[in-house]
Design a protein around this motif. Structure first.
Motif, PDB file in Angstrom:
ATOM      1  N   TRP A   1      -1.472 -10.452  -5.605  1.00 57.53           N
ATOM      2  CA  TRP A   1      -0.385 -10.181  -6.536  1.00 57.53           C
ATOM      3  C   TRP A   1      -0.574  -8.788  -7.143  1.00 57.53           C
ATOM      4  O   TRP A   1      -1.676  -8.265  -7.217  1.00 57.53           O
ATOM      5  N   GLU A   2       0.485  -8.228  -7.645  1.00 55.42           N
ATOM      6  CA  GLU A   2       0.416  -6.904  -8.269  1.00 55.42           C
ATOM      7  C   GLU A   2      -0.208  -7.009  -9.656  1.00 55.42           C
ATOM      8  O   GLU A   2       0.123  -7.890 -10.443  1.00 55.42           O
ATOM      9  N   LEU A   3      -1.117  -6.092  -9.942  1.00 54.10           N
ATOM     10  CA  LEU A   3      -1.713  -6.011 -11.280  1.00 54.10           C
ATOM     11  C   LEU A   3      -0.867  -5.067 -12.114  1.00 54.10           C
ATOM     12  O   LEU A   3      -0.474  -3.996 -11.650  1.00 54.10           O
ATOM     13  N   THR A   4      -0.616  -5.442 -13.351  1.00 58.09           N
ATOM     14  CA  THR A   4       0.307  -4.656 -14.181  1.00 58.09           C
ATOM     15  C   THR A   4      -0.377  -3.628 -15.061  1.00 58.09           C
ATOM     16  O   THR A   4       0.255  -2.713 -15.533  1.00 58.09           O
TER      17      THR A   4
ATOM     18  N   THR B   1      -5.709   2.118  -6.743  1.00 60.28           N
ATOM     19  CA  THR B   1      -5.172   0.877  -6.196  1.00 60.28           C
ATOM     20  C   THR B   1      -6.310  -0.136  -6.177  1.00 60.28           C
ATOM     21  O   THR B   1      -7.472   0.220  -6.337  1.00 60.28           O
TER      22      THR B   1
ATOM     23  N   ASP C   1      -6.547 -11.172 -13.783  1.00 57.66           N
ATOM     24  CA  ASP C   1      -6.757 -10.112 -12.793  1.00 57.66           C
ATOM     25  C   ASP C   1      -7.444 -10.655 -11.544  1.00 57.66           C
ATOM     26  O   ASP C   1      -7.094 -10.278 -10.423  1.00 57.66           O
TER      27      ASP C   1
ATOM     28  N   ALA D   1      -4.964 -12.483  -9.488  1.00 52.96           N
ATOM     29  CA  ALA D   1      -4.052 -11.537  -8.846  1.00 52.96           C
ATOM     30  C   ALA D   1      -4.709 -10.882  -7.636  1.00 52.96           C
ATOM     31  O   ALA D   1      -4.091 -10.757  -6.573  1.00 52.96           O
TER      32      ALA D   1
ATOM     33  N   SER E   1      -3.047   4.836 -13.323  1.00 53.63           N
ATOM     34  CA  SER E   1      -2.403   5.409 -12.139  1.00 53.63           C
ATOM     35  C   SER E   1      -3.369   6.245 -11.310  1.00 53.63           C
ATOM     36  O   SER E   1      -3.230   6.341 -10.097  1.00 53.63           O
TER      37      SER E   1
ATOM     38  N   SER F   1      -4.712  -5.342   0.956  1.00 56.25           N
ATOM     39  CA  SER F   1      -3.635  -5.733   1.835  1.00 56.25           C
ATOM     40  C   SER F   1      -3.522  -7.252   1.890  1.00 56.25           C
ATOM     41  O   SER F   1      -4.445  -7.968   1.522  1.00 56.25           O
ATOM     42  N   GLN F   2      -2.409  -7.733   2.395  1.00 55.27           N
ATOM     43  CA  GLN F   2      -2.170  -9.173   2.482  1.00 55.27           C
ATOM     44  C   GLN F   2      -3.180  -9.837   3.414  1.00 55.27           C
ATOM     45  O   GLN F   2      -3.686 -10.921   3.128  1.00 55.27           O
TER      46      GLN F   2
END
Length: 126
Positions: A45-48, A61, A37, A40, A52, A1-2
């Protein structure tokens, strides 16, 4: 979370990894992807390139990866510490084994493991 990201980056010493020498012999070297990574994760930041689904079957996650005992990074951190200790033990002990199988004991004893259990010691030194 932020909120977790902000708290983590503001802790004392939280940015020392950014200024240490990348000495591979001490385990301080990151690959390019590992560095990206890490940034991020640090800044939320979102990891690409995440899978899944985790090995445990739950959604994968960053938060889950930090705590999952089956497919997350906690087991990786554990194994890194285990291997570091085993390497140093080998300097003083002639026989060091990582994750040796436990000796079978009477299954009727309290606390005995089930036959065929995958439980193991972390390190055995003699």
């Amino acid at each position: 979370s932020q909120a977790r990201s902000i708290e983590a980056v503001s802790d004392q010493g939280a940015s020392t990894w950014l200024s240490c020498l990348p000495l591979e012999s001490h385990g301080f070297a990151l690959s390019r992807q590992g560095f990206r990574d890490s940034l991020a994760v640090r800044y939320g930041w979102e990891l690409t390139s995440l899978p899944s689904t985790c090995a445990c079957g739950k959604s994968f996650t960053i938060d889950h990866a930090m705590v999952c005992l089956k497919g997350g990074y906690s087991i990786s951190r554990h194994n890194h510490v285990r291997d570091y200790l085993a390497t140093n033990l080998r300097r003083v002990c002639p026989l060091v084994d990582t994750e040796p199988p436990l000796l079978p004991i009477d299954p009727g004893l309290p606390g005995a493991l089930a036959p065929g259990s995958a439980d193991r010691l972390d390190i055995k030194a003699a």
